[in-house]
Design a protein around this motif. Structure first.
Motif, PDB file in Angstrom:
ATOM      1  N   THR A 152       0.845  -1.196   0.000  1.00 64.30           N
ATOM      2  CA  THR A 152       0.000   0.000   0.000  1.00 64.30           C
ATOM      3  C   THR A 152       0.880   1.245   0.000  1.00 64.30           C
ATOM      4  OG1 THR A 152      -0.127  -0.058   2.420  1.00 64.30           O
ATOM      5  CG2 THR A 152      -1.910  -1.119   1.188  1.00 64.30           C
ATOM      6  N   LEU A 153       0.330   2.346  -0.496  1.00 62.69           N
ATOM      7  CA  LEU A 153       1.018   3.636  -0.523  1.00 62.69           C
ATOM      8  C   LEU A 153       0.204   4.613   0.312  1.00 62.69           C
ATOM      9  CD1 LEU A 153       3.098   5.697  -1.566  1.00 62.69           C
ATOM     10  CD2 LEU A 153       1.645   6.001  -3.587  1.00 62.69           C
ATOM     11  N   GLU A 154       0.753   4.996   1.447  1.00 62.77           N
ATOM     12  CA  GLU A 154       0.052   5.921   2.344  1.00 62.77           C
ATOM     13  C   GLU A 154       0.608   7.325   2.131  1.00 62.77           C
ATOM     14  OE1 GLU A 154      -2.412   4.620   3.630  1.00 62.77           O
ATOM     15  OE2 GLU A 154      -1.869   2.501   3.489  1.00 62.77           O
ATOM     16  N   ARG A 180       0.571  15.365  -1.560  1.00 62.39           N
ATOM     17  CA  ARG A 180       0.319  14.965  -2.947  1.00 62.39           C
ATOM     18  C   ARG A 180       1.566  14.457  -3.670  1.00 62.39           C
ATOM     19  NH1 ARG A 180      -4.548  16.230  -5.093  1.00 62.39           N
ATOM     20  NH2 ARG A 180      -3.678  16.229  -7.200  1.00 62.39           N
ATOM     21  N   VAL A 181       2.729  14.556  -3.032  1.00 63.61           N
ATOM     22  CA  VAL A 181       3.959  14.113  -3.697  1.00 63.61           C
ATOM     23  C   VAL A 181       4.777  13.121  -2.872  1.00 63.61           C
ATOM     24  CG1 VAL A 181       4.143  16.218  -5.055  1.00 63.61           C
ATOM     25  CG2 VAL A 181       5.301  16.082  -2.850  1.00 63.61           C
ATOM     26  N   ARG A 182       4.445  12.943  -1.610  1.00 62.76           N
ATOM     27  CA  ARG A 182       5.224  12.057  -0.744  1.00 62.76           C
ATOM     28  C   ARG A 182       4.334  11.024  -0.064  1.00 62.76           C
ATOM     29  NH1 ARG A 182       6.781  17.306   0.849  1.00 62.76           N
ATOM     30  NH2 ARG A 182       8.894  17.941   0.242  1.00 62.76           N
ATOM     31  N   GLY A 183       4.971   9.956   0.400  1.00 59.81           N
ATOM     32  CA  GLY A 183       4.227   8.938   1.127  1.00 59.81           C
ATOM     33  C   GLY A 183       5.152   7.837   1.588  1.00 59.81           C
ATOM     34  N   HIS A 184       4.593   6.844   2.305  1.00 66.38           N
ATOM     35  CA  HIS A 184       5.395   5.693   2.708  1.00 66.38           C
ATOM     36  C   HIS A 184       4.741   4.412   2.210  1.00 66.38           C
ATOM     37  CE1 HIS A 184       2.590   5.884   6.237  1.00 66.38           C
ATOM     38  NE2 HIS A 184       2.673   4.557   6.167  1.00 66.38           N
ATOM     39  N   THR A 185       5.590   3.444   1.926  1.00 62.30           N
ATOM     40  CA  THR A 185       5.131   2.142   1.443  1.00 62.30           C
ATOM     41  C   THR A 185       5.996   1.066   2.089  1.00 62.30           C
ATOM     42  OG1 THR A 185       4.628   0.854  -0.555  1.00 62.30           O
ATOM     43  CG2 THR A 185       6.559   2.291  -0.656  1.00 62.30           C
ATOM     44  N   ASN A 186       6.102  -0.107   1.483  1.00 58.67           N
ATOM     45  CA  ASN A 186       6.955  -1.170   2.008  1.00 58.67           C
ATOM     46  C   ASN A 186       7.665  -1.859   0.844  1.00 58.67           C
ATOM     47  OD1 ASN A 186       5.132  -3.395   1.059  1.00 58.67           O
ATOM     48  ND2 ASN A 186       3.753  -2.473   2.559  1.00 58.67           N
ATOM     49  N   LEU A 187       8.403  -2.909   1.144  1.00 57.11           N
ATOM     50  CA  LEU A 187       9.257  -3.530   0.131  1.00 57.11           C
ATOM     51  C   LEU A 187       8.567  -4.610  -0.695  1.00 57.11           C
ATOM     52  CD1 LEU A 187      12.615  -3.827   2.132  1.00 57.11           C
ATOM     53  CD2 LEU A 187      11.903  -2.048   0.528  1.00 57.11           C
ATOM     54  N   SER A 201      -0.171  -1.459   4.998  1.00 60.97           N
ATOM     55  CA  SER A 201       0.517  -0.633   5.981  1.00 60.97           C
ATOM     56  C   SER A 201      -0.088  -0.825   7.368  1.00 60.97           C
ATOM     57  CB  SER A 201       0.420   0.840   5.584  1.00 60.97           C
ATOM     58  OG  SER A 201       0.991   1.669   6.566  1.00 60.97           O
ATOM     59  N   ASP A 202       0.757  -0.758   8.388  1.00 60.55           N
ATOM     60  CA  ASP A 202       0.283  -0.807   9.770  1.00 60.55           C
ATOM     61  C   ASP A 202      -0.053   0.580  10.302  1.00 60.55           C
ATOM     62  OD1 ASP A 202       0.523  -3.607  10.180  1.00 60.55           O
ATOM     63  OD2 ASP A 202       2.691  -3.380  10.378  1.00 60.55           O
ATOM     64  N   TRP A 203       0.430   1.616   9.589  1.00 62.07           N
ATOM     65  CA  TRP A 203       0.285   2.972  10.109  1.00 62.07           C
ATOM     66  C   TRP A 203      -0.206   3.932   9.030  1.00 62.07           C
ATOM     67  CZ3 TRP A 203       0.707   2.345  15.081  1.00 62.07           C
ATOM     68  CH2 TRP A 203       1.563   1.369  15.580  1.00 62.07           C
ATOM     69  N   LEU A 204      -1.074   4.837   9.437  1.00 64.88           N
ATOM     70  CA  LEU A 204      -1.565   5.911   8.573  1.00 64.88           C
ATOM     71  C   LEU A 204      -1.137   7.252   9.153  1.00 64.88           C
ATOM     72  CD1 LEU A 204      -5.274   4.782   7.997  1.00 64.88           C
ATOM     73  CD2 LEU A 204      -3.271   4.208   6.635  1.00 64.88           C
ATOM     74  N   ILE A 223       7.182  16.960  11.605  1.00 64.51           N
ATOM     75  CA  ILE A 223       6.939  16.032  12.714  1.00 64.51           C
ATOM     76  C   ILE A 223       5.632  15.321  12.408  1.00 64.51           C
ATOM     77  CG2 ILE A 223       6.530  15.809  15.187  1.00 64.51           C
ATOM     78  CD1 ILE A 223       8.105  18.462  15.507  1.00 64.51           C
ATOM     79  N   ILE A 224       5.703  14.009  12.199  1.00 60.92           N
ATOM     80  CA  ILE A 224       4.540  13.251  11.735  1.00 60.92           C
ATOM     81  C   ILE A 224       3.995  12.377  12.856  1.00 60.92           C
ATOM     82  CG2 ILE A 224       3.727  11.533  10.081  1.00 60.92           C
ATOM     83  CD1 ILE A 224       5.886  12.536   8.156  1.00 60.92           C
ATOM     84  N   HIS A 225       2.715  12.474  13.094  1.00 62.13           N
ATOM     85  CA  HIS A 225       2.030  11.604  14.042  1.00 62.13           C
ATOM     86  C   HIS A 225       1.256  10.552  13.242  1.00 62.13           C
ATOM     87  CE1 HIS A 225       1.957  14.520  17.735  1.00 62.13           C
ATOM     88  NE2 HIS A 225       3.098  14.582  17.065  1.00 62.13           N
ATOM     89  N   PHE A 226       1.458   9.295  13.605  1.00 65.61           N
ATOM     90  CA  PHE A 226       0.778   8.202  12.923  1.00 65.61           C
ATOM     91  C   PHE A 226      -0.400   7.688  13.749  1.00 65.61           C
ATOM     92  CE2 PHE A 226       5.087   8.061  11.185  1.00 65.61           C
ATOM     93  CZ  PHE A 226       4.847   7.914   9.843  1.00 65.61           C
ATOM     94  N   LYS A 227      -1.279   6.972  13.101  1.00 66.30           N
ATOM     95  CA  LYS A 227      -2.358   6.252  13.777  1.00 66.30           C
ATOM     96  C   LYS A 227      -2.433   4.843  13.206  1.00 66.30           C
ATOM     97  CE  LYS A 227      -5.883   8.071  10.603  1.00 66.30           C
ATOM     98  NZ  LYS A 227      -7.139   8.858  10.492  1.00 66.30           N
ATOM     99  N   LYS A 228      -3.022   3.952  13.967  1.00 65.56           N
ATOM    100  CA  LYS A 228      -3.102   2.552  13.568  1.00 65.56           C
ATOM    101  C   LYS A 228      -3.991   2.393  12.340  1.00 65.56           C
ATOM    102  CE  LYS A 228      -2.233  -1.868  14.358  1.00 65.56           C
ATOM    103  NZ  LYS A 228      -0.873  -2.396  14.119  1.00 65.56           N
ATOM    104  N   ALA A 229      -3.526   1.601  11.374  1.00 61.07           N
ATOM    105  CA  ALA A 229      -4.304   1.335  10.158  1.00 61.07           C
ATOM    106  C   ALA A 229      -5.316   0.217  10.414  1.00 61.07           C
ATOM    107  CB  ALA A 229      -3.370   0.943   9.017  1.00 61.07           C
ATOM    108  N   PRO A 230      -6.431   0.210   9.700  1.00 62.17           N
ATOM    109  CA  PRO A 230      -7.405  -0.880   9.845  1.00 62.17           C
ATOM    110  C   PRO A 230      -6.858  -2.176   9.272  1.00 62.17           C
ATOM    111  CG  PRO A 230      -8.015   0.552   8.019  1.00 62.17           C
ATOM    112  CD  PRO A 230      -6.855   1.223   8.704  1.00 62.17           C
ATOM    113  N   LYS A 231      -7.291  -3.300   9.831  1.00 60.70           N
ATOM    114  CA  LYS A 231      -6.916  -4.618   9.338  1.00 60.70           C
ATOM    115  C   LYS A 231      -8.015  -5.107   8.392  1.00 60.70           C
ATOM    116  CE  LYS A 231      -3.037  -5.255  11.588  1.00 60.70           C
ATOM    117  NZ  LYS A 231      -1.742  -5.332  10.869  1.00 60.70           N
ATOM    118  N   VAL A 232      -7.744  -5.070   7.111  1.00 63.13           N
ATOM    119  CA  VAL A 232      -8.748  -5.442   6.113  1.00 63.13           C
ATOM    120  C   VAL A 232      -9.106  -6.917   6.212  1.00 63.13           C
ATOM    121  CG1 VAL A 232      -9.259  -5.565   3.640  1.00 63.13           C
ATOM    122  CG2 VAL A 232      -8.028  -3.591   4.563  1.00 63.13           C
TER     123      VAL A 232
END
Length: 221
Positions: free
Chosen positions: A16-18, A22-29, A100-103, A128-137
């Motif tokens: 997933t791409l969180e 509009r130009v940045r985000g985090h994903t995984n491998l 993702s585990d975090w939004l 400084i970014i604050h994350f929250k728990k992502a839903p488990k689909v």
């Protein structure tokens, strides 16, 4: 290989791409290679394949013989899976996507002032970014459609087989899934790592490599 003639198989694949803005985000491998192998094996078994893939995921060689849908973040993935299992005739759901585990919750500048502009965060200083728990689909799918056959994946950063299998069983029970595929995070860096297919009833099956695991799972289904 068993036949899936006339069955519709929904396969989710890639990361997933969180988005942060509009130009940045985090994903995984996750590259989506397991999803590709699953899609090809299901197609070969006669299934109608619905392939939901992440923004950067690989596409199957025979993608033109499948229906493909791209998703972005975990919430987008969940909504598209929900729509498919409720509004279309889906027999099997294989959740191979790495969610993702975090939004992103809130973003502040270095002075502690909330940044509400979502176009592009300033690049002069780190936010400084604050994350929250992502839903488990995975855990919601049986609530959306209790009739689907559900397959989940459980990845852990461990070489302890018993721990990995115990975690897979817990996830399978909480999601009411029929199968879980368990693997170490080392499998992100190669295609020949061990995977365990864990059924709701019966003993785990150890398979070496992503392609053979995909073919073995489709054969079981």
């Amino acid at each position: 290989m068993g036949t899936l003639q006339g069955k519709t198989v929904l396969i989710t694949s890639g990361g997933t791409l969180e988005k942060w803005d509009r130009v940045r985000g985090h994903t995984n491998l996750s590259k989506g290679s397991m999803g590709c192998y699953l899609a090809e094996a299901a197609l070969a078994a006669g299934a109608n394949v619905l392939y939901m893939h992440g923004y950067f995921a690989q596409l199957p060689t025979n993608k033109d013989k499948m229906r493909t849908i791209r998703f972005e973040g975990i919430e987008d993935l969940g909504e598209k899976v929900r729509h498919a299992v409720q509004e279309e005739h889906v027999d099997i759901v294989i959740m191979a996507a790495a969610g993702s585990d975090w939004l992103i919750d809130k973003v502040y500048d270095q002075s502690g002032i909330l940044i509400e502009e979502t176009g592009k965060m300033p690049s002069d200083e780190p936010p400084i970014i604050h994350f929250k728990k992502a839903p488990k689909v995975l855990g919601q799918i049986k609530g959306w459609n209790p009739e689907v056959t559900l397959v989940g994946f459980k990845l852990e950063a461990t070489d302890d087989e018993e721990f990995l299998l115990s975690r897979a069983r817990l996830r399978m029970e909480s999601a009411s899934a029929q199968f879980m595929v368990a693997n170490s995070s080392q499998s992100l860096y190669g295609g020949d790592e061990p995977h365990w297919i864990v059924p709701a009833n019966g003993k785990p099956i150890k398979v070496m490599g992503k392609q053979k695991t995909a073919e073995a799972l489709i054969d079981l289904l």
